[in-house]
Enzyme design. Structure first.
Site, mmCIF file in Angstrom:
data_model
loop_
_atom_site.group_PDB
_atom_site.id
_atom_site.type_symbol
_atom_site.label_atom_id
_atom_site.label_comp_id
_atom_site.label_asym_id
_atom_site.label_seq_id
_atom_site.Cartn_x
_atom_site.Cartn_y
_atom_site.Cartn_z
ATOM 1 N N MET A 1 44.610 38.229 37.204
ATOM 2 C CA MET A 1 45.309 38.404 38.473
ATOM 3 C C MET A 1 44.593 37.720 39.624
ATOM 4 O O MET A 1 44.124 38.386 40.532
ATOM 5 C CB MET A 1 45.456 39.895 38.769
ATOM 6 C CG MET A 1 44.231 40.703 38.404
ATOM 7 S SD MET A 1 44.509 42.469 38.599
ATOM 8 C CE MET A 1 45.792 42.742 37.375
ATOM 9 N N PRO A 2 44.537 36.387 39.572
ATOM 10 C CA PRO A 2 43.840 35.707 40.674
ATOM 11 C C PRO A 2 44.657 35.755 41.963
ATOM 12 O O PRO A 2 45.886 35.760 41.945
ATOM 13 C CB PRO A 2 43.723 34.255 40.188
ATOM 14 C CG PRO A 2 44.171 34.232 38.770
ATOM 15 C CD PRO A 2 45.022 35.440 38.553
ATOM 16 N N LEU A 3 43.930 35.804 43.071
ATOM 17 C CA LEU A 3 44.521 35.676 44.401
ATOM 18 C C LEU A 3 44.045 34.348 44.968
ATOM 19 O O LEU A 3 42.837 34.132 45.106
ATOM 20 C CB LEU A 3 44.041 36.770 45.334
ATOM 21 C CG LEU A 3 44.335 38.206 44.976
ATOM 22 C CD1 LEU A 3 43.911 39.116 46.135
ATOM 23 C CD2 LEU A 3 45.818 38.396 44.701
#
Lengths: 68, 68, 68, 68, 68, 68
Positions: free
Chosen positions: A1-3
């Protein structure tokens, strides 16, 4: 879940280009890191040239000099 | 002295809702972490739906599909 | 889909306290802004006291003075 | 001169994967926005799972449940 | 190559003041850290007073009280 | 009440240099913008060279080439 947070001087960026940036960066995360694209968030922040400095100078000033 | 940065798509958020978010988040910091509320800073950054991507797509596009 | 980023000096914060901060802040977003909690992301960034300045001074120095 | 900030839970990410992320994202900026790659900066910030919350829960807790 | 991000409530900040902030902060990086000024980036982000909270209150509210 | 966030590759930065960066940047805010130094926050975030990319390359790789 990269931002992913992207700050840039807009310079006429279109909605379609933003869509391509979002799609492209999400694909990099998926391909390189096997991250589920459904969980990647990309945010584009547009910063006026007047508020951006490089080498101790405003980008507006750098561009004015370059245009001369 | 926590610094809290909240990025969201505004969707009609009102000044009063912002006040409640600031009060509520500051209270969480005080209650859970015993942080002096006087030293908690909360910043709300409003990001246009066109500049926000999830699952590789612009939120504007996601919403258009959902509305069909 | 708010993104919440919290920077703080850890001061012995526990995993359980982090869990409570995440739950509490997510609830504020839901209650005040009607945001789906499933889409709220909260990130806690721990900053050493030596790297945090207030009033022109490092927090480590401020605390040393206060302890005298 | 875009600045790209990527926050992720490391999950064993290698130096080589980081290099590929940097190269891939810089290429997206060049291809879509015609940005000079020499002026694109990419920063990867690794956040422990314990400090990352989604849906009101720590990722560590989400994963423990999923593993059961 | 430091990246400096400054968030502030604009309060009538002028383009010239922004230029001085950029120049001044870049000089601090050079003098204290021997960083090549050509590689220092400074970004100023202007946040409305309504979106900034301190002590659990919006700055707009704090100022209204102070003005009374 | 400006918030200043500085990201840099540490390269042996000392606690004393951090103190000078905090003092220097706070003074710039006071001198140029008349901001009360008591309300200026400065945070220094140290990013490993392996996690920093410029020109599409990791800084670790750039430095290895430069050292040859």
């Amino acid at each position: 879940m990269p931002l992913v947070n992207i700050k840039l001087i807009p310079d006429g960026i279109t909605a379609q280009q933003k869509a391509k940036v979002i799609a492209g960066v999400t694909k990099v995360m998926e391909k390189v890191l096997k991250k589920n694209p459904a969980q990647t968030i990309v945010i584009i922040e547009e910063v006026p040239a007047e508020n951006w400095g490089a080498g101790g100078e405003q980008v507006t000033a750098i561009r004015q000099k370059a245009a001369k």
